[in-house]
Design a protein around this motif. Sequence first.
Motif, PDB file in Angstrom:
ATOM      1  N   ALA A 128     -30.289  15.615  -8.303  1.00 15.83           N
ATOM      2  CA  ALA A 128     -29.467  15.261  -7.145  1.00 15.83           C
ATOM      3  C   ALA A 128     -30.325  15.188  -5.886  1.00 15.83           C
ATOM      4  N   GLU A 129     -31.245  16.134  -5.766  1.00 11.12           N
ATOM      5  CA  GLU A 129     -32.137  16.155  -4.599  1.00 11.12           C
ATOM      6  C   GLU A 129     -33.076  14.946  -4.616  1.00 11.12           C
ATOM      7  N   VAL A 130     -33.545  14.591  -5.827  1.00 11.83           N
ATOM      8  CA  VAL A 130     -34.437  13.428  -5.947  1.00 11.83           C
ATOM      9  C   VAL A 130     -33.694  12.180  -5.469  1.00 11.83           C
ATOM     10  N   LYS A 131     -32.434  12.060  -5.894  1.00 10.25           N
ATOM     11  CA  LYS A 131     -31.634  10.895  -5.511  1.00 10.25           C
ATOM     12  C   LYS A 131     -31.495  10.831  -3.986  1.00 10.25           C
ATOM     13  N   LYS A 132     -31.274  11.999  -3.397  1.00 12.93           N
ATOM     14  CA  LYS A 132     -31.153  12.072  -1.940  1.00 12.93           C
ATOM     15  C   LYS A 132     -32.467  11.636  -1.265  1.00 12.93           C
ATOM     16  N   ASP A 133     -33.577  12.101  -1.839  1.00  7.63           N
ATOM     17  CA  ASP A 133     -34.878  11.754  -1.256  1.00  7.63           C
ATOM     18  C   ASP A 133     -35.144  10.257  -1.365  1.00  7.63           C
ATOM     19  N   ILE A 134     -34.764   9.677  -2.508  1.00  7.78           N
ATOM     20  CA  ILE A 134     -34.985   8.228  -2.669  1.00  7.78           C
ATOM     21  C   ILE A 134     -34.150   7.466  -1.644  1.00  7.78           C
ATOM     22  N   SER A 135     -32.920   7.909  -1.409  1.00 11.21           N
ATOM     23  CA  SER A 135     -32.135   7.175  -0.417  1.00 11.21           C
ATOM     24  C   SER A 135     -32.688   7.420   0.989  1.00 11.21           C
ATOM     25  N   ARG A 136     -33.294   8.576   1.199  1.00 10.63           N
ATOM     26  CA  ARG A 136     -33.970   8.838   2.482  1.00 10.63           C
ATOM     27  C   ARG A 136     -35.159   7.880   2.672  1.00 10.63           C
ATOM     28  N   VAL A 137     -35.896   7.641   1.583  1.00 14.57           N
ATOM     29  CA  VAL A 137     -37.021   6.700   1.654  1.00 14.57           C
ATOM     30  C   VAL A 137     -36.503   5.305   2.047  1.00 14.57           C
ATOM     31  N   PHE A 138     -35.337   4.945   1.512  1.00 13.12           N
ATOM     32  CA  PHE A 138     -34.766   3.636   1.859  1.00 13.12           C
ATOM     33  C   PHE A 138     -34.271   3.585   3.309  1.00 13.12           C
ATOM     34  N   ASP A 139     -33.811   4.720   3.829  1.00  7.72           N
ATOM     35  CA  ASP A 139     -33.430   4.751   5.252  1.00  7.72           C
ATOM     36  C   ASP A 139     -34.652   4.486   6.109  1.00  7.72           C
ATOM     37  N   ILE A 140     -35.768   5.132   5.711  1.00 10.19           N
ATOM     38  CA  ILE A 140     -36.982   5.016   6.511  1.00 10.19           C
ATOM     39  C   ILE A 140     -37.609   3.625   6.349  1.00 10.19           C
ATOM     40  N   PHE A 141     -37.609   3.130   5.109  1.00 17.28           N
ATOM     41  CA  PHE A 141     -38.199   1.814   4.824  1.00 17.28           C
ATOM     42  C   PHE A 141     -37.155   0.905   4.160  1.00 17.28           C
ATOM     43  N   PRO A 142     -36.257   0.315   4.947  1.00 18.79           N
ATOM     44  CA  PRO A 142     -35.209  -0.538   4.354  1.00 18.79           C
ATOM     45  C   PRO A 142     -35.800  -1.677   3.521  1.00 18.79           C
ATOM     46  N   ARG A 143     -36.989  -2.113   3.879  1.00 20.16           N
ATOM     47  CA  ARG A 143     -37.635  -3.205   3.160  1.00 20.16           C
ATOM     48  C   ARG A 143     -37.772  -2.882   1.667  1.00 20.16           C
ATOM     49  N   LEU A 144     -38.029  -1.628   1.373  1.00 19.75           N
ATOM     50  CA  LEU A 144     -38.223  -1.236  -0.032  1.00 19.75           C
ATOM     51  C   LEU A 144     -36.921  -1.358  -0.823  1.00 19.75           C
ATOM     52  N   LYS A 145     -35.823  -1.127  -0.143  1.00 14.81           N
ATOM     53  CA  LYS A 145     -34.532  -1.227  -0.819  1.00 14.81           C
ATOM     54  C   LYS A 145     -34.281  -2.675  -1.232  1.00 14.81           C
ATOM     55  N   GLU A 146     -34.630  -3.589  -0.317  1.00 13.46           N
ATOM     56  CA  GLU A 146     -34.454  -5.015  -0.623  1.00 13.46           C
ATOM     57  C   GLU A 146     -35.316  -5.436  -1.810  1.00 13.46           C
ATOM     58  N   ARG A 147     -36.413  -4.711  -2.032  1.00 14.22           N
ATOM     59  CA  ARG A 147     -37.401  -5.128  -3.038  1.00 14.22           C
ATOM     60  C   ARG A 147     -37.374  -4.214  -4.264  1.00 14.22           C
ATOM     61  N   TYR A 148     -36.263  -3.565  -4.456  1.00 16.08           N
ATOM     62  CA  TYR A 148     -36.140  -2.502  -5.461  1.00 16.08           C
ATOM     63  C   TYR A 148     -36.597  -2.900  -6.865  1.00 16.08           C
ATOM     64  N   THR A 149     -36.295  -4.128  -7.256  1.00 15.79           N
ATOM     65  CA  THR A 149     -36.594  -4.536  -8.631  1.00 15.79           C
ATOM     66  C   THR A 149     -37.859  -5.394  -8.724  1.00 15.79           C
ATOM     67  N   GLN A 150     -38.543  -5.530  -7.602  1.00 11.59           N
ATOM     68  CA  GLN A 150     -39.762  -6.357  -7.599  1.00 11.59           C
ATOM     69  C   GLN A 150     -40.952  -5.574  -8.147  1.00 11.59           C
ATOM     70  N   LYS A 151     -41.828  -6.268  -8.870  1.00  7.81           N
ATOM     71  CA  LYS A 151     -43.061  -5.625  -9.353  1.00  7.81           C
ATOM     72  C   LYS A 151     -43.917  -5.252  -8.140  1.00  7.81           C
ATOM     73  N   SER A 152     -44.381  -4.022  -8.142  1.00  6.54           N
ATOM     74  CA  SER A 152     -45.058  -3.508  -6.944  1.00  6.54           C
ATOM     75  C   SER A 152     -46.337  -4.251  -6.604  1.00  6.54           C
ATOM     76  N   GLY A 153     -47.007  -4.766  -7.648  1.00  6.52           N
ATOM     77  CA  GLY A 153     -48.252  -5.491  -7.418  1.00  6.52           C
ATOM     78  C   GLY A 153     -48.043  -6.769  -6.617  1.00  6.52           C
ATOM     79  N   THR A 154     -46.788  -7.255  -6.567  1.00  8.48           N
ATOM     80  CA  THR A 154     -46.527  -8.488  -5.822  1.00  8.48           C
ATOM     81  C   THR A 154     -45.981  -8.205  -4.426  1.00  8.48           C
ATOM     82  N   LEU A 155     -45.866  -6.941  -4.049  1.00  7.12           N
ATOM     83  CA  LEU A 155     -45.451  -6.616  -2.677  1.00  7.12           C
ATOM     84  C   LEU A 155     -46.589  -6.976  -1.727  1.00  7.12           C
ATOM     85  N   SER A 156     -46.255  -7.189  -0.464  1.00  4.73           N
ATOM     86  CA  SER A 156     -47.310  -7.420   0.533  1.00  4.73           C
ATOM     87  C   SER A 156     -48.064  -6.109   0.741  1.00  4.73           C
TER      88      SER A 156
END
Length: 237
Positions: A111-139
């Motif tokens: 439950a805490e991990v889930k909370k932390d992941i959503s916290r990461v998305f609050d801080i970096f909304p861009r990552l939420k938009e790219r959730y299913t993208q292969k990381s090697g293709t991120l900028s």
Amino acid sequence: MLLKVENLSVSYGRIPALTGLDFHIDEGEIVSIIGANGAGKSTTLRAISRMVKVEPGSKMTFMDKDLLKYPPDKVVSQLGITHVPEGRGIFGNLTVKENLHLSAFARKDAAEVKKDISRVFDIFPRLKERYTQKSGTLSGGEQQMLAIGRAFISGRKIMLLDEPSMGLAPLLMQNVFKALKEINKEGAAILLVEQNARLALQFASRAYVLETGSLVMEGDSKKLLEDPEVKKAYLGG
Ligand code: ATP
């Protein structure tokens, strides 16, 4: 004191990279190490995360535990120390989602991990938009956000950051540093290594200056910003 390093020496083969460093980081503190190319900044972080062998006589204590008794994987999972290396250390073939979940591998508090992941998305909304993208293709900047997000999830006590400004456009760099401040406010100490000395000194409260493997100066980072020698050597006069 969170981390205490005494007489830290590291050699690559016969060539010494660090000779007898003494420094410390308090709970929740932001500390920078500045220095020229090849001074030994990355090596210092590698020694703390146990990625390189240290010379006999070196001593490192983390939360009153002997850090040298912990192998690299336990440094993360048991002590909460994460290292974001230069070049970022994410898994390019995995998606953003997989990378974030993987960084929580040692945690049992789902439950805490889930909370932390959503916290990461609050801080970096861009990552939420790219959730299913292969990381090697991120900028480059997005990969940097992901690396910091991963550190936030796995390393709640201290984050060791190697050149987080590298390759980031100025605006994005400001955002990343703002996010790091927020993460720090939530309790994680930060040890930051940066070529960009001005940025490092503005961000930290305390700093050390590393010159060819030895610490030559330390103190309040705002005072170092005004120091004539630091200005001349690291801040472009
Ligand atoms: P930069 O700002 O250029 O990244 P740095 O301050 O982080 O430099 P380190 O990467 O810690 O410096 O390197 C310190 C010294 O150790 C350098 O002289 C480097 O060439 C050497 N060194 C680093 N890694 C190795 C290695 N794996 N094998 C041999 N020598 C190494």
